[in-house]
Write a protein that holds these residues in place. Sequence first.
Motif, PDB file in Angstrom:
ATOM      1  N   PRO A  97       0.666  -1.208   0.033  1.00 60.72           N
ATOM      2  CA  PRO A  97       0.378  -0.215   0.435  1.00 60.72           C
ATOM      3  C   PRO A  97       0.955   1.423  -0.119  1.00 60.72           C
ATOM      4  CG  PRO A  97       0.073  -1.230   2.128  1.00 60.72           C
ATOM      5  CD  PRO A  97       1.011  -1.902   0.825  1.00 60.72           C
ATOM      6  N   PHE A  98       1.825   1.345   0.841  1.00 55.48           N
ATOM      7  CA  PHE A  98       3.163   1.414   0.531  1.00 55.48           C
ATOM      8  C   PHE A  98       3.953   2.397  -0.526  1.00 55.48           C
ATOM      9  CE2 PHE A  98       7.048   4.669   1.599  1.00 55.48           C
ATOM     10  CZ  PHE A  98       6.705   5.736   2.438  1.00 55.48           C
ATOM     11  N   SER A  99       4.482   1.315  -0.723  1.00 54.95           N
ATOM     12  CA  SER A  99       5.713   1.221  -1.629  1.00 54.95           C
ATOM     13  C   SER A  99       4.999   0.874  -3.253  1.00 54.95           C
ATOM     14  CB  SER A  99       6.552  -0.075  -1.374  1.00 54.95           C
ATOM     15  OG  SER A  99       6.049  -0.759  -0.907  1.00 54.95           O
ATOM     16  N   SER A 100       3.745   0.312  -3.270  1.00 53.44           N
ATOM     17  CA  SER A 100       3.678   0.264  -4.869  1.00 53.44           C
ATOM     18  C   SER A 100       4.232   1.087  -5.968  1.00 53.44           C
ATOM     19  CB  SER A 100       1.914  -0.254  -5.428  1.00 53.44           C
ATOM     20  OG  SER A 100       1.796  -0.509  -6.119  1.00 53.44           O
ATOM     21  N   GLY A 101       5.037   0.789  -7.237  1.00 56.03           N
ATOM     22  CA  GLY A 101       5.179   1.642  -8.172  1.00 56.03           C
ATOM     23  C   GLY A 101       6.606   2.709  -7.655  1.00 56.03           C
ATOM     24  N   LYS A 102       7.111   2.431  -6.411  1.00 55.79           N
ATOM     25  CA  LYS A 102       8.378   3.074  -5.843  1.00 55.79           C
ATOM     26  C   LYS A 102       9.522   1.612  -6.282  1.00 55.79           C
ATOM     27  CE  LYS A 102       5.797   5.866  -2.750  1.00 55.79           C
ATOM     28  NZ  LYS A 102       4.483   5.164  -2.683  1.00 55.79           N
ATOM     29  N   SER A 103      10.527   2.708  -6.795  1.00 56.20           N
ATOM     30  CA  SER A 103      12.022   1.916  -6.699  1.00 56.20           C
ATOM     31  C   SER A 103      12.801   1.757  -5.422  1.00 56.20           C
ATOM     32  CB  SER A 103      12.940   2.929  -7.925  1.00 56.20           C
ATOM     33  OG  SER A 103      13.562   4.091  -7.274  1.00 56.20           O
ATOM     34  N   ARG A 104      13.276   1.132  -5.069  1.00 59.26           N
ATOM     35  CA  ARG A 104      14.341   1.356  -3.672  1.00 59.26           C
ATOM     36  C   ARG A 104      13.968   2.899  -3.348  1.00 59.26           C
ATOM     37  NH1 ARG A 104      16.950  -1.761  -0.341  1.00 59.26           N
ATOM     38  NH2 ARG A 104      18.550  -0.887   1.152  1.00 59.26           N
ATOM     39  N   SER A 105      14.980   3.454  -4.311  1.00 59.49           N
ATOM     40  CA  SER A 105      15.322   5.210  -4.226  1.00 59.49           C
ATOM     41  C   SER A 105      14.046   5.779  -3.768  1.00 59.49           C
ATOM     42  CB  SER A 105      16.235   5.537  -4.955  1.00 59.49           C
ATOM     43  OG  SER A 105      15.500   5.184  -5.758  1.00 59.49           O
ATOM     44  N   GLU A 106      13.521   5.189  -4.724  1.00 62.34           N
ATOM     45  CA  GLU A 106      12.221   6.325  -3.959  1.00 62.34           C
ATOM     46  C   GLU A 106      11.578   6.515  -2.931  1.00 62.34           C
ATOM     47  OE1 GLU A 106      11.165   7.450  -8.259  1.00 62.34           O
ATOM     48  OE2 GLU A 106      10.338   5.434  -7.888  1.00 62.34           O
ATOM     49  N   ILE A 107      11.734   4.822  -2.374  1.00 63.19           N
ATOM     50  CA  ILE A 107      11.221   4.023  -1.452  1.00 63.19           C
ATOM     51  C   ILE A 107      11.577   4.762   0.087  1.00 63.19           C
ATOM     52  CG2 ILE A 107      10.661   2.495   0.190  1.00 63.19           C
ATOM     53  CD1 ILE A 107      10.309   0.659  -2.300  1.00 63.19           C
ATOM     54  N   ILE A 108      13.317   4.731  -0.081  1.00 66.03           N
ATOM     55  CA  ILE A 108      13.638   5.703   0.742  1.00 66.03           C
ATOM     56  C   ILE A 108      13.644   7.205   1.091  1.00 66.03           C
ATOM     57  CG2 ILE A 108      15.867   5.915   1.237  1.00 66.03           C
ATOM     58  CD1 ILE A 108      17.181   3.477   0.375  1.00 66.03           C
ATOM     59  N   GLU A 109      13.756   7.671   0.352  1.00 66.75           N
ATOM     60  CA  GLU A 109      12.962   9.001   0.083  1.00 66.75           C
ATOM     61  C   GLU A 109      12.289   9.233   0.430  1.00 66.75           C
ATOM     62  OE1 GLU A 109      12.869  13.193  -2.738  1.00 66.75           O
ATOM     63  OE2 GLU A 109      13.586  10.755  -3.089  1.00 66.75           O
ATOM     64  N   ALA A 110      10.272   8.120   0.593  1.00 68.88           N
ATOM     65  CA  ALA A 110       9.753   8.185   0.404  1.00 68.88           C
ATOM     66  C   ALA A 110       9.149   8.616   1.724  1.00 68.88           C
ATOM     67  CB  ALA A 110       8.282   7.448   0.043  1.00 68.88           C
ATOM     68  N   ALA A 111       9.538   7.928   2.596  1.00 66.62           N
ATOM     69  CA  ALA A 111       9.912   7.026   4.111  1.00 66.62           C
ATOM     70  C   ALA A 111      10.451   8.132   5.191  1.00 66.62           C
ATOM     71  CB  ALA A 111      10.332   5.241   3.988  1.00 66.62           C
ATOM     72  N   LEU A 142       4.330   6.150  14.659  1.00 64.38           N
ATOM     73  CA  LEU A 142       5.108   6.690  13.384  1.00 64.38           C
ATOM     74  C   LEU A 142       5.435   6.079  12.041  1.00 64.38           C
ATOM     75  CD1 LEU A 142       7.778   8.529  13.316  1.00 64.38           C
ATOM     76  CD2 LEU A 142       9.765   7.226  13.888  1.00 64.38           C
ATOM     77  N   PHE A 143       5.710   5.054  12.360  1.00 70.42           N
ATOM     78  CA  PHE A 143       5.721   4.003  10.816  1.00 70.42           C
ATOM     79  C   PHE A 143       4.697   3.380  10.380  1.00 70.42           C
ATOM     80  CE2 PHE A 143       9.962   3.862  13.012  1.00 70.42           C
ATOM     81  CZ  PHE A 143      11.376   3.129  11.526  1.00 70.42           C
ATOM     82  N   GLY A 144       3.731   3.484  10.757  1.00 72.51           N
ATOM     83  CA  GLY A 144       2.493   2.945  10.838  1.00 72.51           C
ATOM     84  C   GLY A 144       1.270   3.554   9.342  1.00 72.51           C
ATOM     85  N   GLU A 145       2.452   4.227   8.056  1.00 78.49           N
ATOM     86  CA  GLU A 145       1.877   4.334   7.191  1.00 78.49           C
ATOM     87  C   GLU A 145       3.156   3.149   5.890  1.00 78.49           C
ATOM     88  OE1 GLU A 145       2.497   8.667   5.881  1.00 78.49           O
ATOM     89  OE2 GLU A 145       1.321   9.092   7.544  1.00 78.49           O
ATOM     90  N   LEU A 146       3.554   2.635   6.574  1.00 71.34           N
ATOM     91  CA  LEU A 146       5.425   1.986   5.677  1.00 71.34           C
ATOM     92  C   LEU A 146       4.406   0.471   5.547  1.00 71.34           C
ATOM     93  CD1 LEU A 146       7.723   3.583   7.345  1.00 71.34           C
ATOM     94  CD2 LEU A 146       6.858   4.796   5.296  1.00 71.34           C
ATOM     95  N   ASP A 147       4.962  -0.281   4.473  1.00 69.77           N
ATOM     96  CA  ASP A 147       4.588  -1.640   4.417  1.00 69.77           C
ATOM     97  C   ASP A 147       6.207  -2.445   4.633  1.00 69.77           C
ATOM     98  OD1 ASP A 147       5.841  -0.946   1.810  1.00 69.77           O
ATOM     99  OD2 ASP A 147       4.259  -0.605   0.523  1.00 69.77           O
ATOM    100  N   ARG A 148       5.683  -3.326   4.773  1.00 69.80           N
ATOM    101  CA  ARG A 148       6.438  -4.639   5.147  1.00 69.80           C
ATOM    102  C   ARG A 148       7.921  -3.806   3.762  1.00 69.80           C
ATOM    103  NH1 ARG A 148       8.233  -8.208   7.934  1.00 69.80           N
ATOM    104  NH2 ARG A 148      10.136 -10.262   7.626  1.00 69.80           N
ATOM    105  N   ARG A 149       7.969  -3.410   2.254  1.00 70.94           N
ATOM    106  CA  ARG A 149       8.650  -3.539   1.340  1.00 70.94           C
ATOM    107  C   ARG A 149       9.234  -2.290   1.911  1.00 70.94           C
ATOM    108  NH1 ARG A 149       8.170  -1.562  -4.322  1.00 70.94           N
ATOM    109  NH2 ARG A 149      10.489  -1.672  -5.103  1.00 70.94           N
ATOM    110  N   ALA A 150       8.911  -1.810   2.203  1.00 75.78           N
ATOM    111  CA  ALA A 150       9.769  -0.397   3.069  1.00 75.78           C
ATOM    112  C   ALA A 150      10.090  -0.494   4.665  1.00 75.78           C
ATOM    113  CB  ALA A 150       8.229   0.887   3.396  1.00 75.78           C
ATOM    114  N   LEU A 151      10.070  -1.381   5.327  1.00 70.73           N
ATOM    115  CA  LEU A 151      10.433  -1.490   6.589  1.00 70.73           C
ATOM    116  C   LEU A 151      12.044  -1.959   5.939  1.00 70.73           C
ATOM    117  CD1 LEU A 151       7.468  -2.827   8.999  1.00 70.73           C
ATOM    118  CD2 LEU A 151       8.594  -0.307   9.014  1.00 70.73           C
ATOM    119  N   SER A 152      11.630  -3.166   4.795  1.00 73.68           N
ATOM    120  CA  SER A 152      13.275  -3.973   4.985  1.00 73.68           C
ATOM    121  C   SER A 152      13.716  -3.164   4.042  1.00 73.68           C
ATOM    122  CB  SER A 152      13.099  -4.797   3.248  1.00 73.68           C
ATOM    123  OG  SER A 152      13.595  -5.873   2.830  1.00 73.68           O
ATOM    124  N   ALA A 153      13.706  -1.837   2.942  1.00 73.87           N
ATOM    125  CA  ALA A 153      14.269  -0.932   2.306  1.00 73.87           C
ATOM    126  C   ALA A 153      15.467   0.129   3.876  1.00 73.87           C
ATOM    127  CB  ALA A 153      13.737  -0.074   1.549  1.00 73.87           C
TER     128      ALA A 153
END
Length: 311
Positions: A97-111, A142-153
Amino acid sequence: MNIEGVSHSNIRTVSKAGSIKDSVPPIHAQAIQSYQDLGPVEASEATGTYDLYGEVAPTSVGFAVAPPNGYEVYMPARPGFFSNNLSIAVTDPSAEPFSSGKSRSEIIEAARKVLDARYARMADSGQPFRPKSLEAADWYSLFGELDRRALSAIRTDETGYFSDLEQEIAQAIMLQQQSLAMGQYYGPTRLAGAYAEAGGIDPSDHMAVGKAGALWLDQVSHEEKSTLSDWMEQRAAAQYLYENGARDAGQEPEDLSSGFRFVDMLLQAYRELEQLGEGHELNYLPSYQKAWQMFVDQMPSEQSSSLTLFF
């Protein structure tokens, strides 16, 4: 060890040192110790990325909010905050729900932007983020908007975008997601009884627990599988637990191969250690060392270049 207001349970698996110990996932103790080392519950100043005027940079990140699945109650957040994107991983670790369509670098910046915005929101409420809060509610807020892929990043990021504490929180929540998916309780002590009554998976049934863990871990993102050594160890440990549980029950275990050669090699090391018995250590077995080298060889260059192997 206990986090204030939080309880967890363990199952037996092979440790790096080459013995059998109570510790699934093996890094539970590390995450809990990190929480305890923070000291008593106290307020903390908001932290994050600030602009030239001393204000937290605005968040402009698109994401969805996952529907409730019942597990968000085990990740309690402050009023007005939610943990749905964390809890959805318990039943669907592939959900993004958070990281869909984002590259790893985009996930990191968005997170980073989202965490900064939540720090600011807590501070504006008059109750800044507290590293130690009852039932870790500030962690989930604090982390509630992040999905598992974002946590892993966040967990594997080496750019310095995230503090050690933030990476430890990401690690702890990922372990909680896995534990709940495997029928091992990890959450508010007050809800432990309700979780046990819900049934799901019998935590004493190692065959069921191991199979659930293996199948669940197979669904996480490819990025997690290829960059997080915890995944390799947990996947091998879950399959090992399942196979031993099946044999103890007099059944021929199913083939739960992950499709990753480094996991197969680590499993081989576990089996060899079992056959060798006392007086041998896992990390000295050639198959164990080969599993780790195979894992490093397939990692993206930016991760593998910074990973040091200790045997």
